[in-house]
Enzyme design. Sequence first.
Site, PDB file in Angstrom:
ATOM      1  N   GLY A 236       0.804  -1.271  -0.067  1.00 50.65           N
ATOM      2  CA  GLY A 236       0.138  -0.071  -0.171  1.00 50.65           C
ATOM      3  C   GLY A 236       0.821   1.334   0.180  1.00 50.65           C
ATOM      4  CB  CYS A 237       1.652   4.031  -1.866  1.00 52.52           C
ATOM      5  SG  CYS A 237       0.221   4.059  -3.185  1.00 52.52           S
ATOM      6  CD  GLN A 238      -0.942   9.731   2.015  1.00 48.73           C
ATOM      7  OE1 GLN A 238      -0.449   8.576   2.566  1.00 48.73           O
ATOM      8  NE2 GLN A 238      -1.627  10.762   2.465  1.00 48.73           N
ATOM      9  CE1 TYR A 265      -3.135   5.348   7.465  1.00 42.44           C
ATOM     10  CE2 TYR A 265      -2.979   7.555   6.778  1.00 42.44           C
ATOM     11  CZ  TYR A 265      -2.870   6.723   7.887  1.00 42.44           C
ATOM     12  OH  TYR A 265      -3.069   7.117   9.061  1.00 42.44           O
TER      13      TYR A 265
END
Length: 302
Positions: A236-238, A265
């Site tokens: 996952g990232c932003q 996120y």
Amino acid sequence: MSTNSSSESNVVTIDVLKANELLSDGQYRYLDVRTEEEFKNGRVDVGDVLNVPSMIDTPEGRVKNPNFVEEVLQVSTKDDYLIVGCQGGGRSLNATIDLVDAGFKNVYNMGGGYLAWVENGLPVAVVTGDTQTGPLISQNSILQNQHSFSIMNTKSSLESQIITIDVLIANDLLHTGKYRYLDVRTEEEFKKGHVDFDGVLNIPNMFNTPEGRVKNPNFLEEVQQVCTKDDHLIVGCQSGVRSVSATVDLLDAGFKHAYNMGGGYLAWVQNGLPVTVVTGDTKTGSLSPASPLPMVNPSIVK
């Protein structure tokens, strides 16, 4: 890939199930920002669908459509309610940022894109000349529940070879204890708030530099220092862009069980899932912010 983290934070990302619900109500229009060729090969089949590419394929590679915003304005207004989607969730995020920056007031990014739409068994149509055929559904179901997902079989790009799951499925899988969460954001982003599960890893796949965001050349080596290629990872990232690239890199390197978390996120927080904030060596959490994201219409978003 957008390097403007503040712009990303102004984007509301919803999963494909919420997108289907909103489109079915008739108030929203779906803006497909893929190429015309991708669109004809299969598209969302709910309500009013627009196709305005945000990127154009050229002999030198894929480049940004310089007339994207103007072309959108030819078929919609800045007050229209739009859900923006692409193939895997990368282009749609950047397109949504461009629209929000241009003054569009009611725009959502659809995390996971068309691939996640298909793999959740939602209606699609194929365009042949002036004829549309549909609906079509995916066949390779992996997880049988209300948010099922499947292996992507379309080979149009590297993005199509990854498995994208929504944040609710990611939460379910992390609860089993078999999966680890790999956060590929920067250390600064991670400390401001991250998924609250034991064993969370933070290995940035991009670095911020004075010249902009650049790829971490040691990303794979750093992951292999703490994981094996047989580990089950949720990446996952932003907001779901960097994680696509990171998942592709991991799969190309031989990792067998790496899933991309669509929406990142921001979607995790938006769905009220547990997060924690790092202050020095101290973690505070779990947190469920009352207003985690700017909302276009809070009454209809999870």
